[in-house]
Scaffold this motif. Sequence first.
Motif, PDB file in Angstrom:
ATOM      1  N   VAL A  50     -65.534  33.438-123.761  1.00 27.82           N
ATOM      2  CA  VAL A  50     -64.538  33.387-122.692  1.00 27.82           C
ATOM      3  C   VAL A  50     -63.190  33.895-123.190  1.00 27.82           C
ATOM      4  O   VAL A  50     -62.502  34.655-122.511  1.00 27.82           O
ATOM      5  N   LEU A  51     -62.794  33.489-124.381  1.00 26.76           N
ATOM      6  CA  LEU A  51     -61.507  33.866-124.947  1.00 26.76           C
ATOM      7  C   LEU A  51     -61.661  35.087-125.836  1.00 26.76           C
ATOM      8  O   LEU A  51     -62.654  35.219-126.550  1.00 26.76           O
ATOM      9  N   LYS A  52     -60.679  35.948-125.802  1.00 23.20           N
ATOM     10  CA  LYS A  52     -60.709  37.175-126.600  1.00 23.20           C
ATOM     11  C   LYS A  52     -59.347  37.417-127.231  1.00 23.20           C
ATOM     12  O   LYS A  52     -58.316  37.024-126.704  1.00 23.20           O
ATOM     13  N   ILE A  53     -59.339  38.083-128.379  1.00 23.14           N
ATOM     14  CA  ILE A  53     -58.122  38.633-128.952  1.00 23.14           C
ATOM     15  C   ILE A  53     -58.168  40.141-128.761  1.00 23.14           C
ATOM     16  O   ILE A  53     -59.058  40.799-129.305  1.00 23.14           O
ATOM     17  N   PRO A  54     -57.275  40.708-127.944  1.00 24.07           N
ATOM     18  CA  PRO A  54     -57.323  42.151-127.660  1.00 24.07           C
ATOM     19  C   PRO A  54     -57.218  43.002-128.918  1.00 24.07           C
ATOM     20  O   PRO A  54     -56.552  42.611-129.881  1.00 24.07           O
ATOM     21  N   GLY A  84     -56.135  37.196-122.617  1.00 25.55           N
ATOM     22  CA  GLY A  84     -56.980  36.661-123.681  1.00 25.55           C
ATOM     23  C   GLY A  84     -58.259  36.042-123.185  1.00 25.55           C
ATOM     24  O   GLY A  84     -59.057  35.552-123.964  1.00 25.55           O
ATOM     25  N   VAL A  85     -58.486  36.060-121.868  1.00 23.91           N
ATOM     26  CA  VAL A  85     -59.703  35.502-121.297  1.00 23.91           C
ATOM     27  C   VAL A  85     -60.550  36.625-120.725  1.00 23.91           C
ATOM     28  O   VAL A  85     -60.078  37.414-119.910  1.00 23.91           O
ATOM     29  N   ALA A  86     -61.808  36.708-121.147  1.00 17.17           N
ATOM     30  CA  ALA A  86     -62.696  37.789-120.719  1.00 17.17           C
ATOM     31  C   ALA A  86     -63.583  37.335-119.568  1.00 17.17           C
ATOM     32  O   ALA A  86     -63.810  36.147-119.362  1.00 17.17           O
ATOM     33  N   PRO A  87     -64.135  38.273-118.779  1.00 19.87           N
ATOM     34  CA  PRO A  87     -65.052  37.905-117.709  1.00 19.87           C
ATOM     35  C   PRO A  87     -66.314  37.243-118.249  1.00 19.87           C
ATOM     36  O   PRO A  87     -66.758  37.521-119.358  1.00 19.87           O
ATOM     37  N   LEU A  88     -66.879  36.359-117.440  1.00 20.10           N
ATOM     38  CA  LEU A  88     -68.124  35.669-117.778  1.00 20.10           C
ATOM     39  C   LEU A  88     -69.244  36.163-116.876  1.00 20.10           C
ATOM     40  O   LEU A  88     -69.000  36.712-115.808  1.00 20.10           O
ATOM     41  N   PHE A  89     -70.492  35.935-117.309  1.00 23.82           N
ATOM     42  CA  PHE A  89     -71.607  36.126-116.401  1.00 23.82           C
ATOM     43  C   PHE A  89     -71.463  35.138-115.247  1.00 23.82           C
ATOM     44  O   PHE A  89     -70.928  34.051-115.380  1.00 23.82           O
ATOM     45  N   ALA A  90     -71.989  35.503-114.094  1.00 17.76           N
ATOM     46  CA  ALA A  90     -71.821  34.673-112.902  1.00 17.76           C
ATOM     47  C   ALA A  90     -72.405  33.278-113.078  1.00 17.76           C
ATOM     48  O   ALA A  90     -71.950  32.331-112.461  1.00 17.76           O
ATOM     49  N   LYS A  91     -73.422  33.123-113.916  1.00 18.58           N
ATOM     50  CA  LYS A  91     -74.068  31.819-114.081  1.00 18.58           C
ATOM     51  C   LYS A  91     -73.252  30.875-114.961  1.00 18.58           C
ATOM     52  O   LYS A  91     -73.511  29.680-114.972  1.00 18.58           O
ATOM     53  N   SER A  92     -72.299  31.384-115.709  1.00 18.31           N
ATOM     54  CA  SER A  92     -71.527  30.559-116.617  1.00 18.31           C
ATOM     55  C   SER A  92     -70.379  29.874-115.883  1.00 18.31           C
ATOM     56  O   SER A  92     -69.755  30.445-115.009  1.00 18.31           O
ATOM     57  N   ARG A  93     -70.112  28.633-116.265  1.00 16.37           N
ATOM     58  CA  ARG A  93     -68.979  27.896-115.726  1.00 16.37           C
ATOM     59  C   ARG A  93     -68.197  27.339-116.899  1.00 16.37           C
ATOM     60  O   ARG A  93     -68.693  26.525-117.667  1.00 16.37           O
ATOM     61  N   SER A  94     -66.974  27.789-117.036  1.00 19.88           N
ATOM     62  CA  SER A  94     -66.161  27.419-118.172  1.00 19.88           C
ATOM     63  C   SER A  94     -64.812  26.892-117.713  1.00 19.88           C
ATOM     64  O   SER A  94     -64.237  27.369-116.735  1.00 19.88           O
ATOM     65  N   GLU A  95     -64.314  25.944-118.451  1.00 20.16           N
ATOM     66  CA  GLU A  95     -63.004  25.353-118.214  1.00 20.16           C
ATOM     67  C   GLU A  95     -62.054  25.914-119.268  1.00 20.16           C
ATOM     68  O   GLU A  95     -62.339  25.846-120.457  1.00 20.16           O
ATOM     69  N   VAL A  96     -60.928  26.444-118.829  1.00 21.72           N
ATOM     70  CA  VAL A  96     -59.962  27.042-119.745  1.00 21.72           C
ATOM     71  C   VAL A  96     -58.656  26.261-119.692  1.00 21.72           C
ATOM     72  O   VAL A  96     -58.114  26.011-118.621  1.00 21.72           O
TER      73      VAL A  96
END
Length: 226
Positions: free
Chosen positions: A222-226, A14-26
């Motif tokens: 960041v989050l996805k529903i397949p 449920g978590v998708a790849p981010l651009f390299a510049k993004s910083r996310s807390e899951v």
Amino acid sequence: MARRALITGAAVAGVAPLFAKSRSEVWTFDSLKRIGGLTPRVIGAPQLIDGPLGKAVLFDGVRDQLLIPRHPLAGTPRFTFEALFRPDGGAFEQRWLHLESGDGSAATAKYGQRMLFEIRTEGSEWWLDTFLLGPGYRAPLIDPSKRWPVGRWHHVAQSFDGRTYSAFVNGVEQANAELAFVPQAPGVASVGMRMNAVSPFMGAVRAAAFTRGQALSPRNYVLKIP
């Protein structure tokens, strides 16, 4: 594994790849002992369940609540706040994911800095209500005409890009407003009801994601529903 992750690539289902510049807390709600690398205080009897997105925490809409000692979006001037959840009906007003500055007590709540995901339910439908409160701003976003079915998994998001505060369900904008946002102070989080134990949520929460410094577009969530 429950975790607080800073990610630049795929992390959990449920978590998708981010651009390299993004910083996310899951935060992945697949444990009642550790969420986001933190130890929650468990109130009531929330349950771990299996679902199509993986394990999630189920709340009974009466007394279940998790208190987590962190406000992940404190101090950031721009942000994206996401969650994967399944509302199951219940009371009309439900405040189910609450970030608040301070320690969560009535004494610090009076300073009024918080971010909320809420829903309103009617019959077999629900609609989103997001809310920001802080120094010089009070911003609810809600449109009762934009309704969604209960009993299904949904993605919700709210973001601020430096000028506009926006709310989304499943990538579809629900409402927006211009806002003079001021970053919030460090604090705590409540899941399953509001910090002061009102407006409980009936349903399940799979994950939450917090991106600092950037308002992500729906295709880059960041989050996805397949």
